[in-house]
Design an enzyme around this catalytic site. Structure first.
Site, PDB file in Angstrom:
ATOM      1  N   CYS A  68       0.806  -1.224   0.000  1.00 51.13           N
ATOM      2  CA  CYS A  68       0.000   0.000   0.000  1.00 51.13           C
ATOM      3  C   CYS A  68       0.835   1.268   0.000  1.00 51.13           C
ATOM      4  O   CYS A  68       0.468   2.258  -0.637  1.00 51.13           O
ATOM      5  CB  CYS A  68      -0.985  -0.003   1.173  1.00 51.13           C
ATOM      6  SG  CYS A  68      -0.212   0.181   2.803  1.00 51.13           S
ATOM      7  N   HIS A 107      -1.969   0.972   7.115  1.00 54.07           N
ATOM      8  CA  HIS A 107      -2.483   0.919   5.747  1.00 54.07           C
ATOM      9  C   HIS A 107      -2.785   2.319   5.224  1.00 54.07           C
ATOM     10  O   HIS A 107      -3.480   3.101   5.879  1.00 54.07           O
ATOM     11  CB  HIS A 107      -3.748   0.053   5.699  1.00 54.07           C
ATOM     12  CG  HIS A 107      -4.233  -0.225   4.313  1.00 54.07           C
ATOM     13  ND1 HIS A 107      -3.448  -0.795   3.340  1.00 54.07           N
ATOM     14  CD2 HIS A 107      -5.444   0.021   3.726  1.00 54.07           C
ATOM     15  CE1 HIS A 107      -4.145  -0.914   2.224  1.00 54.07           C
ATOM     16  NE2 HIS A 107      -5.348  -0.419   2.422  1.00 54.07           N
ATOM     17  N   ASP A 122      -8.634   2.822  -2.864  1.00 58.48           N
ATOM     18  CA  ASP A 122      -7.628   1.925  -2.302  1.00 58.48           C
ATOM     19  C   ASP A 122      -7.286   0.874  -3.359  1.00 58.48           C
ATOM     20  O   ASP A 122      -8.073  -0.029  -3.617  1.00 58.48           O
ATOM     21  CB  ASP A 122      -8.166   1.255  -1.034  1.00 58.48           C
ATOM     22  CG  ASP A 122      -7.146   0.323  -0.381  1.00 58.48           C
ATOM     23  OD1 ASP A 122      -6.039   0.159  -0.926  1.00 58.48           O
ATOM     24  OD2 ASP A 122      -7.470  -0.254   0.679  1.00 58.48           O
TER      25      ASP A 122
END
Length: 290
Positions: A68, A107, A122
């Site tokens: 991420c 994250h 995302d």
């Protein structure tokens, strides 16, 4: 940022002149369908950084994926270049082993505001919990995507991303009891606040996750990529080809162990990915499900 190179990398051929929802949704989907979620740098002697130029060279020019802090950082850069109102946020991943959200905000995600409405973008969670299109920041609304129904829930102090999927069927009896198979159809994925974060917020966590012996990412080598039919995943030396069958209410997980010497070939043939250094696959005992 060279947008032309990025669009070529994700095989995007649509419009990009207007920062609207349709363009955001299309680019978001193309990213997750072409760029793997992977932490292989940890397992082939490379260091992962949050420097945008370094990430661009790795993902776009070298054809790699990332986790991420790489994928979503790159995606946020793309969105800002396209003129989107984009804010970096931090999320705490749900730890099913202890039944609660992790304490650290590990994250990285983005909030994108379009015509007064906020959306969560995302492109880097992977496997069955990967959203393919942004989710409008509205509490309790089901957003039906390929992997199941995703929903954002306002809990007051924070928001929760939750997903209701389908039963996972494993034809290979040798993997019927695999720890990779998720038994719950509804699962919490992560929680987050709307407090804006900067790159500096993730630097220590990024270092911890790729160096600490207790980190999931040092204990497991992971690579996953969304496909038209479902997704593919390589965790250690276990390869899974997953097919979504919503009409039957299940996902079919074709699972097999591959010889360690075949890992590089599988990464190339199934994920279109080559590393400079040889990957040493790892799959230590630690809770992680597809």
């Amino acid at each position: 940022m060279n947008l032309e190179e990025y669009f070529k990398r994700i095989e995007y051929h649509g419009p990009s002149e207007k920062p609207d929802l349709a363009t955001l949704a299309s680019i978001h989907k193309q990213h997750v369908m072409t760029v793997p979620f992977e932490n292989l740098s940890i397992h082939c002697g490379e260091q992962m950084t949050m420097d945008l130029e370094t990430i661009f060279n790795k993902v776009v020019r070298r054809g790699r994926g990332g986790w991420c802090c790489e994928n979503n950082s790159l995606f946020g850069w793309v969105l800002r270049e396209l003129g989107y109102d984009c804010t970096m946020l931090a999320a705490r991943v749900f730890n099913s082993g202890i039944g609660q959200f992790n304490l650290i905000e590990s994250h990285l995600i983005h909030k994108v505001v379009i015509d007064g409405k906020a959306y969560i973008a995302d492109v880097s969670f992977g496997v069955s919990c990967q959203i393919r299109e942004p989710l409008e920041l509205v509490s309790g609304r089901d957003n039906h995507q390929a992997a199941g129904a995703f929903r954002l829930i306002d809990r007051g102090e924070f928001w929760v991303l939750e997903k209701t999927g389908r039963r996972q069927e494993v034809p290979n009896p040798d993997f019927a009891d695999s720890s990779l198979v998720e038994k719950k159809q509804t699962r919490q994925i992560y929680c987050f606040t709307l407090v804006p974060r900067g790159v500096e917020h993730f630097l220590n966590t990024s270092h911890f996750l790729q160096t600490d012996p207790s980190s999931l990412f040092t204990n497991k080598s992971i690579c996953s990529l969304q496909t038209a039919a479902g997704y593919r995943a390589l965790v250690g030396w276990t390869y899974s080809e997953v097919t979504f069958k919503p009409e039957a209410g299940l996902d079919v997980l074709e699972m097999m162990d591959i010889p360690v010497e075949d890992v590089e070939n599988v990464l190339w043939q199934k994920f279109n990915l080559k590393t400079v250094n040889r990957v040493v696959p790892k799959n230590n005992k630690m809770r992680y499900t597809l």
